[in-house]
Design a protein around this motif. Structure first.
Motif, PDB file in Angstrom:
ATOM      1  N   TYR A 108       0.819  -1.218   0.000  1.00  0.00           N
ATOM      2  CA  TYR A 108       0.000   0.000   0.000  1.00  0.00           C
ATOM      3  C   TYR A 108       0.863   1.284   0.000  1.00  0.00           C
ATOM      4  O   TYR A 108       0.624   2.185  -0.806  1.00  0.00           O
ATOM      5  CB  TYR A 108      -0.916  -0.059   1.223  1.00  0.00           C
ATOM      6  N   MET A 232      -9.195  -7.566   9.081  1.00  0.00           N
ATOM      7  CA  MET A 232      -7.804  -7.757   9.507  1.00  0.00           C
ATOM      8  C   MET A 232      -7.507  -7.114  10.852  1.00  0.00           C
ATOM      9  O   MET A 232      -6.358  -7.109  11.293  1.00  0.00           O
ATOM     10  CB  MET A 232      -6.823  -7.255   8.439  1.00  0.00           C
ATOM     11  N   SER A 320      -5.327   5.704   5.853  1.00  0.00           N
ATOM     12  CA  SER A 320      -5.556   4.260   5.783  1.00  0.00           C
ATOM     13  C   SER A 320      -4.323   3.487   6.243  1.00  0.00           C
ATOM     14  O   SER A 320      -4.430   2.527   6.996  1.00  0.00           O
ATOM     15  CB  SER A 320      -5.887   3.822   4.359  1.00  0.00           C
TER      16      SER A 320
HETATM   17  N1  PHE Z   1      -9.777   0.708   3.373  1.00  0.00           N
HETATM   18  C1  PHE Z   1      -8.539   1.117   2.818  1.00  0.00           C
HETATM   19  C2  PHE Z   1      -8.806   1.720   1.434  1.00  0.00           C
HETATM   20  O1  PHE Z   1      -9.900   1.789   0.986  1.00  0.00           O
HETATM   21  C3  PHE Z   1      -7.534   0.015   2.741  1.00  0.00           C
HETATM   22  C4  PHE Z   1      -7.344  -0.744   4.014  1.00  0.00           C
HETATM   23  C5  PHE Z   1      -7.579  -2.116   4.033  1.00  0.00           C
HETATM   24  C6  PHE Z   1      -6.945  -0.101   5.192  1.00  0.00           C
HETATM   25  C7  PHE Z   1      -7.428  -2.827   5.213  1.00  0.00           C
HETATM   26  C8  PHE Z   1      -6.779  -0.813   6.374  1.00  0.00           C
HETATM   27  C9  PHE Z   1      -7.039  -2.186   6.371  1.00  0.00           C
HETATM   28  O2  PHE Z   1      -7.901   2.103   0.771  1.00  0.00           O
END
Ligand code: PHE
Length: 473
Positions: A108, A232, A320
């Motif tokens: 990410y 998670m 995030s």
């Molecule tokens: N929800 C976040 C997004 O839309 C991604 C994410 C997934 C963050 C899992 C934390 C845990 O980009």
């Protein structure tokens, strides 16, 4: 266990419900909303995808968000500790969440780094070279630049988490989330006032069900989990900082509402511009990094729009990724009594090195695959988003629906009168620890409780399992 409990008592908390909602919505609103959702809509028949997404969100996503936050608030601990309080045999479910966190945070922030580059590019040389496909490829395949931007993004991440729950995560989410909404509105207004943007609006609101296949539904389920940060332990960890006095139901449902509004708004901000400039709506993942900058370059006020758009992306990605980090950090603090500073530093260093192979997946390491035919980056994304998060969701519903304090169940209670004949007969759900947690010991109303119980016990595990199995084969 004892030390876990004493830790729970001295735990930090959000300073207000608003702080929690901004932080949790900040976790949910991210690249999933601004990057994945619009391109999935573009590639899957416009609003046909939106309709399927919203049905799954409503019937599976929202109930599971409530369940996950409930476990966190009950346990007042990290994912491993909180699941352990439900049953010591369930600690591995929380542990699996931490592993998912590591995988998510390996790829990410790489995208976070690209955003930093685009932001920089918007300032210094915007529109000079209109070939954005080439800019994107040459940047992402460069052997050093993506690592540098990954590093800068990771440092920002690190600083916010190191400052703690209230002074870091909450404070910055309270600034970045409202700013994000304002910026998104500005971009939306700009694109809606372009000539020819109406075609794009029509595309979004006219469902084309002929494009819907089994794959569309799989994509929608994966997207529900990814976009809501569900499965998670990120929401669980944020829930563990909620005070026992807060209204858990109300705070929880604002998260999917904000998340979905942002995803829809982002689509309305992007698609009309794609149509106005006659680009391909089904461009896929490159929509944000290739199509959009090319559009901005042709637009009046394009530089300005580009700068604020990538600022928006940066805020969304940061709020995030800090939530991915926080679960791991809170585990080290609760379980091993590390200081926040030490825990954050250690996790951040490990994560930065984990990110390097993903950052190089588009250049030096592009021929290395973990899963057949998938680069390191794509494999990490696939394992986390399409396997571990939905699996986490199945486990969550099994734990809450069937295991925790005897599971959610209906009972007929017969009170006999003095002669031994049935006198009062009441039917009702047993108020076990889970329902007591959601209703603050029975003092708050829990709307749609029976529907929620039915979904958690039956619908969510069966539907997700079915889709999950289908997905694997
Ligand atoms: N929800 C976040 C997004 O839309 C991604 C994410 C997934 C963050 C899992 C934390 C845990 O980009």
């Amino acid at each position: 266990m004892e030390s876990d409990l004493s830790q729970a008592k001295s735990r930090s908390h959000w300073s207000s419900t608003f702080g929690f909602v901004m932080a949790a919505a900040g976790s949910a609103v991210g690249l999933g909303n601004l990057w994945k959702f619009p391109y999935l809509v573009g590639a899957n028949g416009g609003s046909a995808f939106i309709v399927i997404y919203i049905i799954l969100l409503f019937f599976i996503g929202v109930p599971l968000v409530i369940a996950e936050i409930t476990i966190g608030r009950f346990g007042q601990l990290n994912p491993v500790g909180s699941f352990g309080l439900i049953s010591p045999r369930l600690k591995w479910v929380g542990g699996m969440g931490l592993v998912t966190g590591f995988i998510l945070i390996s790829f990410y922030p790489v995208v976070g780094g690209w955003i930093l580059y685009y932001l920089y590019h918007s300032f210094v040389s915007f529109g000079e070279n209109p070939d954005y496909a080439q800019i994107f490829t040459s940047y992402t395949s460069n052997p050093t630049y993506p690592i540098i931007t990954l590093f800068i993004f990771s440092v920002l991440n690190y600083l916010i988490v190191a400052l703690g729950v209230e002074k870091g995560i909450e404070k910055y989410s309270k600034i970045m989330m409202p700013a994000l909404l304002v910026i998104l509105l500005v971009v939306t207004i700009r694109t809606l006032t372009l000539n020819g943007s109406w075609e794009g609006v029509k595309f979004i609101f006219h469902p084309d069900f002929s494009k819907v296949t089994g794959k569309t539904i799989l994509a929608a389920v994966g997207q529900v989990f990814f976009s809501l940060s569900l499965g998670m332990g990120a929401l669980l960890t944020y829930g563990s900082y909620l005070s026992k006095k807060d209204n858990l139901f109300k705070s929880s449902i604002s998260i999917p509402i904000i998340d979905t509004l942002v995803a829809l708004l982002a689509t309305i901000a992007i698609m009309p511009a794609v149509f106005a400039f006659k680009f391909e709506p089904a461009a896929g993942p490159s929509l944000i990094f290739v199509t959009l900058p090319a559009i901005f370059a042709q637009m009046p006020m394009g530089t300005f729009i580009s700068v604020i758009f990538f600022t928006l992306m940066l805020f969304a990605a940061l709020t995030s990724s800090i939530s991915m980090l926080e679960g791991l950090v809170s585990y080290l603090i609760d379980r091993w009594h590390w200081k926040r500073f030490t825990a954050t530093t250690a996790v951040a260093i490990v994560i930065f090195f984990l990110g390097i192979p993903c950052a190089l997946s588009f250049g030096l390491l592009k021929d290395v695959s973990v899963l057949p035919g998938k680069t390191i980056f794509d494999s990490m994304d696939f394992i986390a988003s399409n396997i571990l998060l939905p699996f986490g969701g199945i486990m969550l519903s099994i734990c809450v629906g069937w295991i925790w304090d005897g599971g959610l169940r209906y009972e007929t209670i017969i009170v006999k009168n003095q002669k031994g004949n049935p006198d009062v007969v009441t039917n009702g759900y047993v108020f076990n620890s889970c329902l007591r947690e959601i209703t603050n010991q029975g003092t708050l109303n829990f709307p749609f409780m029976s529907a929620w119980i039915f979904i958690i016990k039956w619908v969510a595990p069966i539907v997700v399992l079915a889709i999950f199995i289908d997905n694997l084969y």
